[in-house]
Enzyme design. Sequence first.
Site, PDB file in Angstrom:
ATOM      1  N   THR A  40       0.827  -1.213   0.000  1.00 15.89           N
ATOM      2  CA  THR A  40       0.000   0.000   0.000  1.00 15.89           C
ATOM      3  C   THR A  40       0.857   1.257   0.000  1.00 15.89           C
ATOM      4  O   THR A  40       0.447   2.293  -0.510  1.00 15.89           O
ATOM      5  CB  THR A  40      -0.931  -0.034   1.237  1.00 15.89           C
ATOM      6  OG1 THR A  40      -1.765  -1.179   1.100  1.00 15.89           O
ATOM      7  CG2 THR A  40      -1.789   1.190   1.347  1.00 15.89           C
ATOM      8  N   TYR A  53      -8.390   0.753  -3.642  1.00 14.60           N
ATOM      9  CA  TYR A  53      -7.113   1.141  -4.247  1.00 14.60           C
ATOM     10  C   TYR A  53      -6.402  -0.115  -4.703  1.00 14.60           C
ATOM     11  O   TYR A  53      -6.824  -1.235  -4.409  1.00 14.60           O
ATOM     12  CB  TYR A  53      -6.245   1.910  -3.238  1.00 14.60           C
ATOM     13  CG  TYR A  53      -5.706   1.023  -2.134  1.00 14.60           C
ATOM     14  CD1 TYR A  53      -6.500   0.674  -1.041  1.00 14.60           C
ATOM     15  CD2 TYR A  53      -4.417   0.487  -2.204  1.00 14.60           C
ATOM     16  CE1 TYR A  53      -6.026  -0.172  -0.055  1.00 14.60           C
ATOM     17  CE2 TYR A  53      -3.940  -0.369  -1.219  1.00 14.60           C
ATOM     18  CZ  TYR A  53      -4.749  -0.681  -0.150  1.00 14.60           C
ATOM     19  OH  TYR A  53      -4.282  -1.516   0.822  1.00 14.60           O
ATOM     20  N   THR A 119       1.680  -4.283   4.320  1.00 15.64           N
ATOM     21  CA  THR A 119       1.516  -4.600   5.750  1.00 15.64           C
ATOM     22  C   THR A 119       0.974  -6.013   5.998  1.00 15.64           C
ATOM     23  O   THR A 119       1.143  -6.552   7.088  1.00 15.64           O
ATOM     24  CB  THR A 119       0.556  -3.605   6.437  1.00 15.64           C
ATOM     25  OG1 THR A 119      -0.719  -3.666   5.793  1.00 15.64           O
ATOM     26  CG2 THR A 119       1.076  -2.187   6.401  1.00 15.64           C
ATOM     27  N   ASP A 120       0.303  -6.608   4.983  1.00 15.87           N
ATOM     28  CA  ASP A 120      -0.369  -7.898   5.227  1.00 15.87           C
ATOM     29  C   ASP A 120       0.595  -8.992   5.691  1.00 15.87           C
ATOM     30  O   ASP A 120       0.267  -9.782   6.575  1.00 15.87           O
ATOM     31  CB  ASP A 120      -1.087  -8.386   3.955  1.00 15.87           C
ATOM     32  CG  ASP A 120      -2.335  -7.575   3.643  1.00 15.87           C
ATOM     33  OD1 ASP A 120      -2.690  -6.684   4.446  1.00 15.87           O
ATOM     34  OD2 ASP A 120      -2.958  -7.839   2.599  1.00 15.87           O
ATOM     35  N   LYS A 192       0.321  -7.732  13.057  1.00 16.18           N
ATOM     36  CA  LYS A 192      -0.744  -6.834  12.583  1.00 16.18           C
ATOM     37  C   LYS A 192      -2.010  -7.149  13.371  1.00 16.18           C
ATOM     38  O   LYS A 192      -2.411  -8.307  13.469  1.00 16.18           O
ATOM     39  CB  LYS A 192      -0.960  -7.054  11.088  1.00 16.18           C
ATOM     40  CG  LYS A 192      -1.883  -6.049  10.439  1.00 16.18           C
ATOM     41  CD  LYS A 192      -1.926  -6.186   8.922  1.00 16.18           C
ATOM     42  CE  LYS A 192      -2.767  -5.055   8.334  1.00 16.18           C
ATOM     43  NZ  LYS A 192      -2.823  -5.067   6.866  1.00 16.18           N
ATOM     44  N   GLU A 312      -1.495 -29.088  28.219  1.00  9.61           N
ATOM     45  CA  GLU A 312      -2.716 -29.905  28.154  1.00  9.61           C
ATOM     46  C   GLU A 312      -2.576 -31.029  27.132  1.00  9.61           C
ATOM     47  O   GLU A 312      -3.404 -31.924  27.065  1.00  9.61           O
ATOM     48  CB  GLU A 312      -3.920 -29.035  27.783  1.00  9.61           C
ATOM     49  CG  GLU A 312      -4.460 -28.202  28.934  1.00  9.61           C
ATOM     50  CD  GLU A 312      -5.759 -27.507  28.559  1.00  9.61           C
ATOM     51  OE1 GLU A 312      -6.810 -28.160  28.565  1.00  9.61           O
ATOM     52  OE2 GLU A 312      -5.713 -26.306  28.250  1.00  9.61           O
TER      53      GLU A 312
HETATM   54  N1  ASP Z   1      -2.706  -5.566   0.948  1.00 10.61           N
HETATM   55  C1  ASP Z   1      -1.683  -4.582   1.207  1.00 10.61           C
HETATM   56  C2  ASP Z   1      -0.341  -5.294   1.191  1.00 10.61           C
HETATM   57  O1  ASP Z   1      -0.042  -5.984   2.108  1.00 10.61           O
HETATM   58  C3  ASP Z   1      -1.937  -3.897   2.497  1.00 10.61           C
HETATM   59  C4  ASP Z   1      -0.899  -2.877   2.919  1.00 10.61           C
HETATM   60  O2  ASP Z   1       0.184  -2.764   2.418  1.00 10.61           O
HETATM   61  O3  ASP Z   1      -1.212  -2.129   3.885  1.00 10.61           O
HETATM   62  O4  ASP Z   1       0.378  -5.161   0.244  1.00 10.61           O
END
Ligand code: ASP
Length: 355
Positions: A40, A53, A119-120, A192, A312
């Site tokens: 992103t 996007y 971020t994923d 995340k 457990e």
């Molecule tokens: N789907 C995006 C990615 O991981 C989300 C992001 O970058 O925030 O490339």
Amino acid sequence: MMKRATRKFWQIAFAAILLVVPGFGQSKLPNVVVLATGGTIAGAASSDVQAAYTSGQVGVDQLIAAVPQAKKLATLRGEQISNIGSQDMNDEVWLKLARRVNELAAMPDVEGIVITHGTDTIEETAYFLNLVVKTKKPVVMTAAMRPSTALSADGPLNFYNAVAVAANQAAGGRGVLVVINDWVHGAASLTKTSTTAVQTFLSPLRLIGTVAYGDAEFYRGPVGRNTLDSEFSLDGVSALPRVDIIEAYENMDGKLIDAAAAAGDKGIVIAGVGNGNMTQAALAALAEVSKKGIVCVRSSRVVTGRVGRNVEVDDDKLGLIASEDLSPQKARVLLRLALLKQRSLADLQRIFQEY
Ligand code: ASP
């Protein structure tokens, strides 16, 4: 030809300038290389106020040019490794990225490396690099939750802060770092926690530091063995073993576990309930596949807390491994590297305790 006395005069004058003008003659900024993979942070939308996007639209040079302030922190140059949403991250990009980081880190004129990423899956890539990159130089990943075209995009300041940390020698020797939303996370600890919030990343185990407009403060070192202290290496490695993650739930049977074994998995990670628990049927299926040599690791779908051995579940009897502090996605990364060579279950459990 300049007369001897004149030359002497200019030599003394130049030396005096070096002494009295702060920074003059030593203004060389650290060299930081930016490796872009997409996400992103390089995403674009058709308007600045819409949720939809596409990731990975902006190239590395444009990304660097969008934050001219960063050029005051370091001499920057960029390389495009890939330009994908990190939901599409794959072994080919991982191997290419890790090799390039190792090559750059070995160059005497490279002081730090910044990697832009989605971020994923940034937590998985960060942890993978943390285990296979051999350097004490700062290797700093960054990302953004809002695309580059958004109103109040978070990418530019995250990038600026990542460059500041990569240019800061005090960041070295702390493993691979992830700088996002003013926090400096260690690769083993960050996760995340929100699908959309800018403050999505937390480090339940420990935060390494903070960074405010480039001003970094480091509190502590990383969790677990990493980089130069890691026993894993990609030398001679062209493929990583297949390991799948299966989540546990009410009324779970063993069919997905059997399917993973039939698909050729060398290891299976269970995102268990609670302390890495699952139904008796799932445990019986795991014990069966583990007898066939497939390494089965119990992790947890719960965000925080350790999965302990023989709590457990009788791991000794069933031939299972406890993931300790690692989330299922990070346990999978570690297991894939550990399975690059034949190991006993005791050695595999040791690895989960040390990394
Ligand atoms: N789907 C995006 C990615 O991981 C989300 C992001 O970058 O925030 O490339």
